[in-house]
Design a protein around this motif. Sequence first.
Motif, mmCIF file in Angstrom:
data_model
loop_
_atom_site.group_PDB
_atom_site.id
_atom_site.type_symbol
_atom_site.label_atom_id
_atom_site.label_comp_id
_atom_site.label_asym_id
_atom_site.label_seq_id
_atom_site.Cartn_x
_atom_site.Cartn_y
_atom_site.Cartn_z
ATOM 1 N N LEU A 1 2.390 -6.166 1.941
ATOM 2 C CA LEU A 1 2.335 -6.456 0.505
ATOM 3 C C LEU A 1 3.580 -5.920 -0.173
ATOM 4 O O LEU A 1 3.855 -4.721 -0.138
ATOM 5 N N ASP A 2 4.343 -6.794 -0.775
ATOM 6 C CA ASP A 2 5.598 -6.398 -1.409
ATOM 7 C C ASP A 2 5.578 -6.785 -2.879
ATOM 8 O O ASP A 2 5.083 -7.851 -3.251
ATOM 9 N N ARG B 1 6.512 -1.476 -1.260
ATOM 10 C CA ARG B 1 6.066 -2.131 -0.024
ATOM 11 C C ARG B 1 4.917 -1.337 0.571
ATOM 12 O O ARG B 1 4.963 -0.104 0.626
ATOM 13 N N SER B 2 3.902 -2.018 0.982
ATOM 14 C CA SER B 2 2.798 -1.341 1.657
ATOM 15 C C SER B 2 2.223 -2.277 2.720
ATOM 16 O O SER B 2 2.527 -3.475 2.744
#
Lengths: 418, 376
Positions: free
Chosen positions: B177-178, B196-197
Motif C-alpha cells: 500500500l503506497d 509505504r506499508s
Amino acid sequence: MLLAAITVVVAAGACSEDFTGGGACPLLCPESGVEIINDTLDAVVVLDSSVRGFPLPGTESRLTLLQRFGSGDTVITAGIVRFDFIPKTLPIGADSALVAKVDSAELRLSIASAQLDSFSRRDTLKRVPVTIDVYDVDTAASDFDTAAVRARFRPSTLIGSYTVRRDSLPDSVFVRLDTAAVRARVQEGRLRVGLRIRSDSSMQVPVAAINFLRFWARAPGLDTAVLRTVGPSSSSTGEGGDLPALDRYLIVLRGTPAPPPQVLAVGGLPAQRGYIRLSLPSNLVDSVTVVRAALVLTQAPVRGRTDDTVRTPIQANVSIARDLLDIGRASLLVRSTPGLFEQTRAPSDSGLVRFELAGTIPFWRRTPEAELPRVIVLRSSREGEFPSEFHFYSSEAPAHLRPRVEISYIPRVDFSLP
Amino acid sequence: MIRPHWLLSLLALASPLAAQGTLSTQGFGYHPGQISSRARATGGALGEFDPTSALNPAALAWWERSGVMLEYAPEFRRVTTADSRESATIARFPLSGAAIAFGGRTIVGVTLSTFLDRTWETAQRGTHQFADDLIPYEVEFRSAGAINDLRLAGAWTASNALRVGLGAHVFVGSNRLDVFTRFSDTLGRVADFGQRSRISYSGAAASAGIDWRPLRSIGVAVSGRLGGTLRAVRNDTTLSTADIPMRLGVGLAYTGLRGAVIAASGEWQDWSKLDGLGSAQLTTFDGWDYGLGAELRGPRWFGGEVPLRLGVRRRTLPFGAAGAEVEETSVSGGWGFTIAGGRAVADFGLARASRTAEGGARERATTLSIGLIVRP
C-alpha cells in the motif's frame, strides 16, 4: 484460428497495465484522505546570537584587500603572507656563506580577474590611483596574536609600494621591496609581510595568489648576485590538518561597526554568522512528514554604507556540531541541505525573509535532538570577501518581529485495512 | 489477482488489494471466481465439473492423466459516474495448477488461484495554500497484491458414476500500500510525501466435493469449503483476524442432447465472515453466484473438435461500494481447440460484465481469458 489470433493479440496488449483511476472519487474512494496541516511555531527559538570571526584565518579563498570610506563604513582589510623558510646562505663551491647583501627584491601578486569577481568588477572601471603597500609585519608574538600583527602596520615598517591607476591594474603585479629590510629578514631566515591598499576612493583589490618572493643576494667570496625565489610557507601548519595553513590569511585592520541590539548580524567584516537554535516539537520531526518548513525572519535595513544596495546570497545552513555549549564551533561546522536554503538580499532590504527548511527536517530525523541540537546558521556566501552586513530581528525583538517557523506537514495516512 | 511476475515469486503472486475508485475492487478486492477459462465462458456453470477450476476437488479426477495449466485473463474496465468516465486495463493470471495421476483412479493436484485481488490506483489533484503560495499537488493511492488460494487436493474415482475429492487450502498473499503526494513547486520548496506499508495474510481451509452421475445424461457436483482463521499482519503485528468465508457450491449438467452439455450452477459464500478483518467502514455481503451455460460441439479443426461455449452469470460481489451491494451480471462465450496432437488444449473466452450499485456508479468490464492445458 483468426479469432484465436485476435484474442491473443488483444490479450497481449493488456500486458501493459493502466489501472490508475480517481475520477470516481470520493464516491468510490473512502481511503483517499490526505490532510495537509499548516502551523506556525512562534516561540521556537531557544537561543540565537551573532558569532564573529569568519572565515577562519587561512581558509579564505582569496585575500580581498579592501578599503571603505563613508559615515558608517570605514572598513580596512589586510593580507598577511609568510615566508617562514628562507635560506640564509648561498652556495660557494662545496661550501656556503651567509647572505651579506641583497641587490634587489620584489614580491609577485596575482590579481583576481574581474570576470571571476563580480564585486570587484565595478572598481576596475575607476580611474583613480590605488597603492598596494607592503609592510614588514614579523613579530615575536604568537602566530595567532593578530593584534600584534595589526600593530605592525605603521610607516616605519613600510618596505614597498606599488601605485597604479585602478583601471590599469594588471593581472600580475611586482612590488619592489626595500633591500635592506629584506636582507635583515633573510639573515634571520624568514619574512612576513602585510599587504593593504590605499586610495582616495572606496576600493577593493582581490589578490588571488601571492606567487613568490624573489631577490638577488650576494655573499662574501661571490662575484655575482644569486637569484633566490621563495614561495609562501608557514611554520604553523598543523600536521594533523586541524590547523589551517597560515602562509596567507586576511586580517581586518578596521571592521564594520558592532550591530545594534535585538538583531542577528550576518556578514560584515570580520564576517558574522547568525546562530539560531530551535526547539521543534518532537512529533513534527519524528512522527509526521514535513512537506514544507520555513524559518521566517524579519530583516532590519542597514543603510548608509557603501555597499548597502548590493545583493548577496545568504545561506541558511544546518549545524552538524554535536557540542551544545560551543556556539562558535556550532556556527563553524555547517552543511547545506536540499531545498531553497538561500536568499539573495541587499543590506538595505527589509521585510520577511523565508529560508526553506523542508530538506532539513529529514536530516534532523536521523539523529536525536540530544545528540544534535537543531541549529540553523545564517551566513553570507561572500563572507570575508565583502563587507555587506545583514540584520535580522532576533528573539529579543518585539514579538511580531521575532524569528518563527512556518511548517506544513502530513500526518501518517491510515491506509492499510479497507 | 495474480500479477504478471508470478513466475518469479509464488508469494508475490499472492498479492491482492482491495481496489478503490471502482465498484469491483472495494474492500479486500475483486474475487475473480477461481474458475478456468472454459468454466468462465459458460458463465461459471461448468465450474463444479471442471478439473482445472479451483472449486470442486472431486473434479480433479477429470484430469485423467498428469498435466499443467495456466490462465491469463486481462480485463478492460470502464467506470462511469455522473461526473466522470475512466478506463483501465488490468492483467491478471488468476489460475495455474498441475496434476499428477497415480494409477487409473487417483489424481493429486496443486492449484494456485486468486481469491481476492486488491490491485488499484487512484490519482487526485488539488491545491494547497502554503503561506503566500497556492501550490498544486497530486495524491496517488496505490494498492497492489492479492490474497491467493493455494490448494493441494486429491480426487479418487470410486466408480464411473462417482468421484470424490478432498482439498487442503492455504491462503497467502500480501497487499503493498503506497501513498504519494507530489507538489508542483518548481522552486523545490515543498517536499513530496510518501508512505509505504505492507500487509500480509495467512490462513488455512479445507474443502471436499463429489461428482456424481446418477443418470447417464445427468451430472451433479457438490463442493464446499470450511475456513479457518485468516490473519492480517503488518510488521509482525497482527492487525486483525477473521474466518475464511465458508463456501457451498452445486452444479447440474445435462448431457442428453448429442454434442451438447447444458449446465447450471449456484454458489454461496458468507463473505460477512471477513467483516472482522477490515475496518469499521468495510461492508460485506453474503452472496450467491449463479451461472447458466452450455458447451456445444463445434466444427472440426485440424482433426479435433472445437467446442463452443456460451453462458450467463449473476453474482453479488463480496464488498460493498459506499455501503451498497454490488451486483455483477455477465454474458460470456468462448471456444477451445486441441493442439500438439491432442497433448495440449487452448481455451479462449470473452466475458462482458456489468457491475452496478446504488449511488450512481456503474462499471463495465470485458474480460478475455486464455487457458492453456498441457497433458504430455
